[in-house]
Design an enzyme around this catalytic site. Sequence first.
Site, PDB file in Angstrom:
ATOM      1  N   ASP A 103     -40.715   6.766  -4.872  1.00 60.41           N
ATOM      2  CA  ASP A 103     -41.121   7.929  -5.677  1.00 60.41           C
ATOM      3  C   ASP A 103     -39.994   8.952  -5.745  1.00 60.41           C
ATOM      4  O   ASP A 103     -39.683   9.484  -6.804  1.00 60.41           O
ATOM      5  CB  ASP A 103     -42.415   8.537  -5.132  1.00 60.41           C
ATOM      6  CG  ASP A 103     -42.473   8.556  -3.604  1.00 60.41           C
ATOM      7  OD1 ASP A 103     -41.401   8.428  -2.964  1.00 60.41           O
ATOM      8  OD2 ASP A 103     -43.564   8.703  -3.048  1.00 60.41           O
ATOM      9  N   GLY A 104     -39.323   9.168  -4.591  1.00 56.51           N
ATOM     10  CA  GLY A 104     -38.255  10.156  -4.559  1.00 56.51           C
ATOM     11  C   GLY A 104     -37.142   9.851  -5.552  1.00 56.51           C
ATOM     12  O   GLY A 104     -36.523  10.752  -6.115  1.00 56.51           O
ATOM     13  N   GLY A 115     -29.112   0.628  -2.456  1.00 59.13           N
ATOM     14  CA  GLY A 115     -28.973   1.503  -1.297  1.00 59.13           C
ATOM     15  C   GLY A 115     -28.766   2.941  -1.734  1.00 59.13           C
ATOM     16  O   GLY A 115     -29.263   3.875  -1.111  1.00 59.13           O
ATOM     17  N   ASN A 146     -45.740   6.962  -2.220  1.00 63.05           N
ATOM     18  CA  ASN A 146     -46.374   7.436  -0.982  1.00 63.05           C
ATOM     19  C   ASN A 146     -46.251   8.951  -0.828  1.00 63.05           C
ATOM     20  O   ASN A 146     -46.680   9.512   0.175  1.00 63.05           O
ATOM     21  CB  ASN A 146     -45.789   6.695   0.232  1.00 63.05           C
ATOM     22  CG  ASN A 146     -44.265   6.847   0.334  1.00 63.05           C
ATOM     23  OD1 ASN A 146     -43.725   7.912   0.039  1.00 63.05           O
ATOM     24  ND2 ASN A 146     -43.574   5.789   0.751  1.00 63.05           N
ATOM     25  N   LEU A 181     -29.872   5.585  -4.171  1.00 60.60           N
ATOM     26  CA  LEU A 181     -31.128   5.698  -4.932  1.00 60.60           C
ATOM     27  C   LEU A 181     -30.895   5.954  -6.423  1.00 60.60           C
ATOM     28  O   LEU A 181     -29.875   6.487  -6.840  1.00 60.60           O
ATOM     29  CB  LEU A 181     -31.991   6.791  -4.321  1.00 60.60           C
ATOM     30  CG  LEU A 181     -32.476   6.443  -2.901  1.00 60.60           C
ATOM     31  CD1 LEU A 181     -33.273   7.596  -2.302  1.00 60.60           C
ATOM     32  CD2 LEU A 181     -33.307   5.170  -2.889  1.00 60.60           C
ATOM     33  N   ARG A 222     -21.023  11.631  10.092  1.00 60.81           N
ATOM     34  CA  ARG A 222     -22.402  11.373  10.456  1.00 60.81           C
ATOM     35  C   ARG A 222     -22.493  11.045  11.944  1.00 60.81           C
ATOM     36  O   ARG A 222     -23.336  11.562  12.657  1.00 60.81           O
ATOM     37  CB  ARG A 222     -22.964  10.178   9.670  1.00 60.81           C
ATOM     38  CG  ARG A 222     -24.432   9.940   9.968  1.00 60.81           C
ATOM     39  CD  ARG A 222     -24.836   8.460   9.982  1.00 60.81           C
ATOM     40  NE  ARG A 222     -26.206   8.340  10.436  1.00 60.81           N
ATOM     41  CZ  ARG A 222     -26.564   8.326  11.715  1.00 60.81           C
ATOM     42  NH1 ARG A 222     -25.667   8.449  12.659  1.00 60.81           N
ATOM     43  NH2 ARG A 222     -27.850   8.213  12.043  1.00 60.81           N
ATOM     44  N   ARG A 254     -21.212  17.107  11.301  1.00 64.02           N
ATOM     45  CA  ARG A 254     -22.287  17.674  10.466  1.00 64.02           C
ATOM     46  C   ARG A 254     -23.121  18.678  11.255  1.00 64.02           C
ATOM     47  O   ARG A 254     -23.653  19.634  10.695  1.00 64.02           O
ATOM     48  CB  ARG A 254     -23.176  16.562   9.896  1.00 64.02           C
ATOM     49  CG  ARG A 254     -23.838  15.678  10.932  1.00 64.02           C
ATOM     50  CD  ARG A 254     -24.774  14.639  10.298  1.00 64.02           C
ATOM     51  NE  ARG A 254     -25.200  13.639  11.285  1.00 64.02           N
ATOM     52  CZ  ARG A 254     -26.274  12.893  11.211  1.00 64.02           C
ATOM     53  NH1 ARG A 254     -27.082  13.020  10.179  1.00 64.02           N
ATOM     54  NH2 ARG A 254     -26.584  12.012  12.138  1.00 64.02           N
ATOM     55  N   GLU A 265     -28.088  14.649  -7.655  1.00 63.35           N
ATOM     56  CA  GLU A 265     -26.824  15.252  -7.257  1.00 63.35           C
ATOM     57  C   GLU A 265     -25.993  15.748  -8.435  1.00 63.35           C
ATOM     58  O   GLU A 265     -25.224  16.707  -8.302  1.00 63.35           O
ATOM     59  CB  GLU A 265     -26.011  14.234  -6.440  1.00 63.35           C
ATOM     60  CG  GLU A 265     -26.684  13.781  -5.147  1.00 63.35           C
ATOM     61  CD  GLU A 265     -27.735  12.698  -5.341  1.00 63.35           C
ATOM     62  OE1 GLU A 265     -27.941  12.245  -6.498  1.00 63.35           O
ATOM     63  OE2 GLU A 265     -28.363  12.292  -4.346  1.00 63.35           O
ATOM     64  N   PHE A 286     -22.130  10.674  -2.614  1.00 63.59           N
ATOM     65  CA  PHE A 286     -22.809  11.278  -3.762  1.00 63.59           C
ATOM     66  C   PHE A 286     -22.072  12.526  -4.253  1.00 63.59           C
ATOM     67  O   PHE A 286     -21.896  12.721  -5.458  1.00 63.59           O
ATOM     68  CB  PHE A 286     -24.259  11.608  -3.403  1.00 63.59           C
ATOM     69  CG  PHE A 286     -24.998  10.440  -2.795  1.00 63.59           C
ATOM     70  CD1 PHE A 286     -24.864   9.165  -3.334  1.00 63.59           C
ATOM     71  CD2 PHE A 286     -25.800  10.588  -1.681  1.00 63.59           C
ATOM     72  CE1 PHE A 286     -25.526   8.076  -2.778  1.00 63.59           C
ATOM     73  CE2 PHE A 286     -26.461   9.505  -1.114  1.00 63.59           C
ATOM     74  CZ  PHE A 286     -26.332   8.248  -1.659  1.00 63.59           C
TER      75      PHE A 286
END
Lengths: 627, 627
Positions: free
Chosen positions: A151-152, A120, A181, A122, A478, A321, A369, A394
């Site tokens: 890809d990220g 979860g 993608n 990355l 959030r 936020r 990060e 993060f």
Amino acid sequence: MENRASLIERLESQAQTIRRDILTMIYKAQSGHPGGSLSATDIVTALYFHVLRVDPGNPKWLERDRFIMSKGHACPSWYACLAERGFFPKEELLTLREINGRLQGHPDMKKTPGIDFTTGSLGQGLSGGVGMALGLKRKKPSTHVYVLLSDGELNEGQVWEAAMAAAKFKLDNLTAIIDYNDLQLDGYCHEVMPFEPLREKWLAFNWQVFEMDGHDMGNILDTIEKAKRIKDKPSVIIAHTVKGKGVSFMEDKCDWHGKSPNDEQFVQAMKELGADNPQTLQKELRKPSRPSKSSFLSDISRESLSATNKKVADQNLIPTRDAFGEALVELGAEMPNLVVLEADISKSTRTNRFAKRFPARFYQFGIAEANMMVAAAGMSTTGKIPFYSTYAVFGSMRACEQLRTFVAYPHLNVKVAVSHGGITPANDGVTHQATEDLGMMRTIPGLVVIMPGDYYATKALVRAAAKYKGPVYLRFTRDAIPIIYGSEDSFEIGKGKLLREGNDISIIAIGDMLCQALKAAELLGEEGISAEVIDMHTLKPIDQDIILTTAQKTGYVLTVEDHQIECGLGGAVAEVLIENLPTPMRRIGLRNTFAESGRYDLLLEKYGMSANHIFITAKQLLDASDS
Amino acid sequence: MENRASLIERLESQAQTIRRDILTMIYKAQSGHPGGSLSATDIVTALYFHVLRVDPGNPKWLERDRFIMSKGHACPSWYACLAERGFFPKEELLTLREINGRLQGHPDMKKTPGIDFTTGSLGQGLSGGVGMALGLKRKKPSTHVYVLLSDGELNEGQVWEAAMAAAKFKLDNLTAIIDYNDLQLDGYCHEVMPFEPLREKWLAFNWQVFEMDGHDMGNILDTIEKAKRIKDKPSVIIAHTVKGKGVSFMEDKCDWHGKSPNDEQFVQAMKELGADNPQTLQKELRKPSRPSKSSFLSDISRESLSATNKKVADQNLIPTRDAFGEALVELGAEMPNLVVLEADISKSTRTNRFAKRFPARFYQFGIAEANMMVAAAGMSTTGKIPFYSTYAVFGSMRACEQLRTFVAYPHLNVKVAVSHGGITPANDGVTHQATEDLGMMRTIPGLVVIMPGDYYATKALVRAAAKYKGPVYLRFTRDAIPIIYGSEDSFEIGKGKLLREGNDISIIAIGDMLCQALKAAELLGEEGISAEVIDMHTLKPIDQDIILTTAQKTGYVLTVEDHQIECGLGGAVAEVLIENLPTPMRRIGLRNTFAESGRYDLLLEKYGMSANHIFITAKQLLDASDS
């Protein structure tokens, strides 16, 4: 035996089923990530319906092949394959992201049968794959480990650490597949943080490299087979895919990264995916299960607040936020040295507004990060005032040493401003819920730690942090929370705010728990108990005076935080009291447990953090001392 | 104007001076890193005596070029260049790593004139350089940022994150120089964690790549000049060097990574470096300033200990990391599934003994702690019992999210066993002193947190941790501490140990502070105050019973820890007491401050953590409550 043509036909048909499952799950949950789930569907289908040696009846079978979905947000595709393969009942797919469910917002190896590794966050899965492949390397019969990356994720240095290690250990039982993608949350990969030439990178890290069309089933099968046969080195498959594949209006649209379809979009998508009666299905799925405003936590009476001379602007629910995003734009106009560093989630952290207004002062660092933290430190030495923006898990934990040693130790003027504090990213689950960060940050010498209690407090405290010279950790929500203050309220770093006066017990709260504390005070009032409520927006430096004053006055203290009860607000207040004025106290928060996915208000209830629990705990504290 | 030949001659001669300074500093300090300092000398000399636009009279001059020594342990070469250039008096070089000095064990930008960026934790400097180069990019006149990296640092993924970012931002004002001597702490780079083909890696990350002989002054100047002229992309220079260059017996020897020369070695080295009277210098420098055993903290009377039925084996001082190394070997023989994962410092963490005995179960992951943590998680899912070994700052903070989300959340059977806890890596300074880790780790749900108090406690608790099924954080000392227990003493996770009975006050201590607490109890005894001493080796789960029993008995509690007073042992005990038995208490530890380099016993004294301070604080607590 199945011939190739019929195999491919079967898998293609299966993939369409999986796609419909994905849409159905996300529509039902009204939460989740369709884009990346659909782009990965053909690959995951090929794995689960042909390649992997797994046994749905025995998910922990020792000789099974392993699969790790490093891009954990695409788990709907994983869950659908597991259910369709029989690891658990298909109906359970409709419980995605629901409280008490087994299908968390991101994969949880302890909850879901067939999930081999928790993901979860990355950039982590390949490391897990390296460990598994090492652990299984000498085992007979040989098992193979597959890791699906986005890809990220390649922005994360840890992927390259894992790549180096896998090559060193000659892990030929490890295959990485990159779902390429070219879209990550904030836009095209080649713009967010370019990583081409990708083939050359993996070659330079000593991997065997393959490429394939990630939507051509024959090509997928052939390439995975070739990769598996490689000896003495790990293999990577660069799979060229389309985000949102299969649903015309989602294809190659980064907006569909983490958005759920509305009623019409769902019907349209399901039609395109060959569903029989999409409209009927839509009506069946659609239930009024979302929280209404009145059932939520915003029903603090206007009287209660005005009694403390606070103006309640209205009862809107707004995530803090959002206030951060607005404040940044206002401060950007005033402070030419203010810059923003972002880790690919500007749409979610709301720094996208700053980016649009001040593009030359917005630095997109991608999903990296740790680097971004020390880069912020470096920038601050040139006179800039960097706001470092990402999620709280993060900012506090992935870049923890970086913050501690390179920002706090030299006391640099960096503001670590993070969203998704506590369990407010409720549906996303544990990987995205920072419930340990306040304590961790409070331990760091000289770091100011702040969590504002509403929209107006956020606007004021972001401003105060920008003007303060030194490192600050700012935590936002959030999910939406009620507005408590008015625009004229003022806030000072390090000074708690007395929100409601009382004589019998002091409730000290921080962040999104402030509204719960106020509500609890009302409930107590109805029973004739007069509760004082303090907004302790600054956790460090802690306002010792206000704590001692209120404890002296009421004789009983209750702390309330969206955080573990260890080390955070409860810890800070306990430390102050025990050394100065030992006073009976209780702590409200998570009790040495991780939370889970679910609706925010339901999670608060389940984990004992709602107004009602505060009310009950306050009474218990008073009763215990009476007896 | 200086011609090329005389320029080179001047720089070469200057470099020899720098080398002599380096040897002198490290010999005087009897601590530091000669190997990497000497390999970097020619490059740093070229930078400071020809390339960099800097002003020793105005170290913060805005238009200066910037230099970051990412391989911070090589700072003697940096300090020597700064002193020789006039940033501070040369005599100050003799204060390297001394308490109250400005020359920390690793570079500190707030203490030392001319140091532009704090470093010491590997893999961080290039990120700082990216931030600086971004901040300075649009400034006129243009300034250039140079970052010197070690080769071993390239194991860290963050370097590749920084590399990607620098290329994206087209930082042509940034030059990285890699001091490529092919040796890191645990051996040759090409064995520890191979990173070749290095040129291809940097090319694949879109950098302009140069190579040079890092000891050929002409080659150095030409290459740096060429690199500076590159436009629209960052440049990297791979400098081929020899570790220990200039001292025959240090060259290409990884043993000389972090070792100081003895008297004979110093004289020999200085001779080779052309010093005039090395023997005279040696005698001048040599002062008996090191702590004698009796002046140290080990003078707890045998009587005091035997009175509590504890057998004091002897008064030897032993770092608990040594006990860990021994325990691992013993456990390795008993538990075939026990594996060790190491991050390039096995000689220091003492896992080298396990590596020698069980090479097939020892996994060298290089300097890549984040990857190693999640790899440990992955291995544990295959039935292995991984011991994850590095320093405490890295195990707790560099891999914090990895530990929290991938080890603790799925409650995997991983043991994070870390050396250099608290200020026990005293000479190394803040970057290597984990003084926030206990609180941070304690905040993580379900994680067991342990710091044993001596050699025997360590052996027993490492064993208990290995047998316990679940995640454990174990913290050891770098510096030597007295032996308190005997081999027959038993220890149970989660159960504090009553070491000395008393009636007037309870001292609860953890880890290396236990011996200080015992000593303080003796001092109090001399004044007729009877102190109870408890070894709280397990911080989480905290032993609530023993705390409440002792608090009930004595009525006063003092906590003592080699850690910040927030969130750690003091926090845990405060939380237990305030909720159950509010009792007057004080906390001993670091008070919201980072420490510094210096002798361990002197640091304890300076930061108020010695037996004497415990004694005084105990008396104050009793007096305050009397009045």
